[in-house]
Design an enzyme around this catalytic site. Sequence first.
Site, PDB file in Angstrom:
ATOM      1  N   GLY A  57       0.812  -1.217   0.000  1.00 16.91           N
ATOM      2  CA  GLY A  57       0.000   0.000   0.000  1.00 16.91           C
ATOM      3  C   GLY A  57       0.844   1.265   0.000  1.00 16.91           C
ATOM      4  CG  HIS A 100      -3.282  -3.493   0.724  1.00 19.73           C
ATOM      5  ND1 HIS A 100      -3.650  -3.461   2.051  1.00 19.73           N
ATOM      6  CD2 HIS A 100      -1.936  -3.300   0.700  1.00 19.73           C
ATOM      7  CE1 HIS A 100      -2.580  -3.255   2.795  1.00 19.73           C
ATOM      8  NE2 HIS A 100      -1.527  -3.155   1.991  1.00 19.73           N
ATOM      9  CG  ASP A 101       0.762  -6.641  -0.210  1.00 18.88           C
ATOM     10  OD1 ASP A 101       0.144  -5.989   0.662  1.00 18.88           O
ATOM     11  OD2 ASP A 101       1.985  -6.504  -0.391  1.00 18.88           O
TER      12      ASP A 101
END
Length: 499
Positions: free
Chosen positions: A78, A236-237
């Site tokens: 992010g 977002h991971d």
Amino acid sequence: MHQYLALDMGAESGRLMAVSIGNQITTNEIHRFQTPVATDRHGRRCWDLPKIIDEITTALSKAANTGTYLGLAVDTWGLDFGLIDHDGKVIDLPVSHRDHRTDGMLEKASSLVGRERLHNESGCQLLEVNSIYQLLAITNQTPDEFKKAKHLLFMPDLVLYALTGVIGTEYTIATTSGLYDVVNDQWALDLAKDLNIPSHIFGKVENPGSIRGVISKSLQDKTGIGPITCIATASHDTAAAVFATPLSSPGSAYISSGTWSLMGVELENPVVNKTTLEGRLTNEGGYNRSIRLLRNIMGLWLIQEVRRDLKESGFDLTYAQLVEQAQAVKDPFASLIYVDASIFIHAGGMIERIQRFCKTTNQSIPTTPGELAQTVFASLALQYTKTCDDLAQCSKLEMPAIHIVGGGSQNQHLCQLTADISGKEVIAGPVEATAMGNAMVQAIALGKDSNLKDTKSARALISRSDLGVKSFKPTQGQDQNTIAQIRARYQKLTLEDMR
């Protein structure tokens, strides 16, 4: 069996993963690359976007020879973003949150609008590297960028733009910015205005799983990949990883463990109050506009930087070797650091800063690779435990277990330390939760896999797949008074936020 491409990019490395979905879910790495950095004309530490796209082009060329894929999606860390001008061109390179341009920006923003407003109007943790303070830095340092800018694109949206030519903003990544009002589900435009951040750069926010477009004809021709559909996944991971975390029960905590450790709990609604402000908790978006109440913890960045410093000094040790040497340290809690102190944010000289922190706080100074690694691992486990307590207080949930997914789940030493200090079961895995979550959101969006319809069915698929998930329980016979004393020592160190 259907296959999807998940481009999973971290601040240390990126990779293109082939994810196969049927009765089970499996992954195969197609291409891995170091995430390239560069210095721009202002002397800022940046992400080298042209080189990133070159690496992605190479990855897609390899993928074209390995199978047929229904979709492609991108997830990244992010905070960071690029600005697009009126001609559709990227204005300079996207600046890394590890750059020093945000130094003092949180303090400046607080003086302009107050700390309470910064948190209450976004639900976001007051972290100096957040997008809001990067934007404030542009206002104060390079305002000409805003004069040219038409769009702001966070890293996954910026990469998708390079692949498709389509502008878009996905929900989970937008909520990491510190400028998205999660309570009212909209941009915090009044807050932006009062910080002199232009509001026209913020676009409509799309749900995870929105179809973004088709890969450009030029990239099709260059790579041979064909007209593959590109999807804005939970980009977002951490949101992607949590989607693929087989939570053992409602209220279990999770840690998405990579360069950052993001520790939180899933909720239906955001929690924004004095406790979340003081506990440095943040409300970020999840799949289906759910909320992830969490804390951004410095994470494996610390050991990555220690390893880099050691290598520059002639000690080229693998992570496995560092873990092995850490386990051999006779006094595992001799030296502790407050992992979220601002002194540890930036790159370079991490060993010296760890030693300085220990000296200033009258502790033993770690000198060997094992002592340095153990200082990091023990301190991370203590911060995980402290954060778990804060999350339980705010969410009113019991936190029966802690799930660790991502690369850090392979560090069995850190997992056991976390179980011992927290007194909770730690469930480690899957390692590839982020890529799996990325792909499963694609599958739901495209509707090609009848057994995947929502979060529940996605986690059921993870649970029945053979993914090497392991359980770590607190070591029996531990002296709880000793654990309490160690936790009290760490609590005192959290006041030591040095530069």
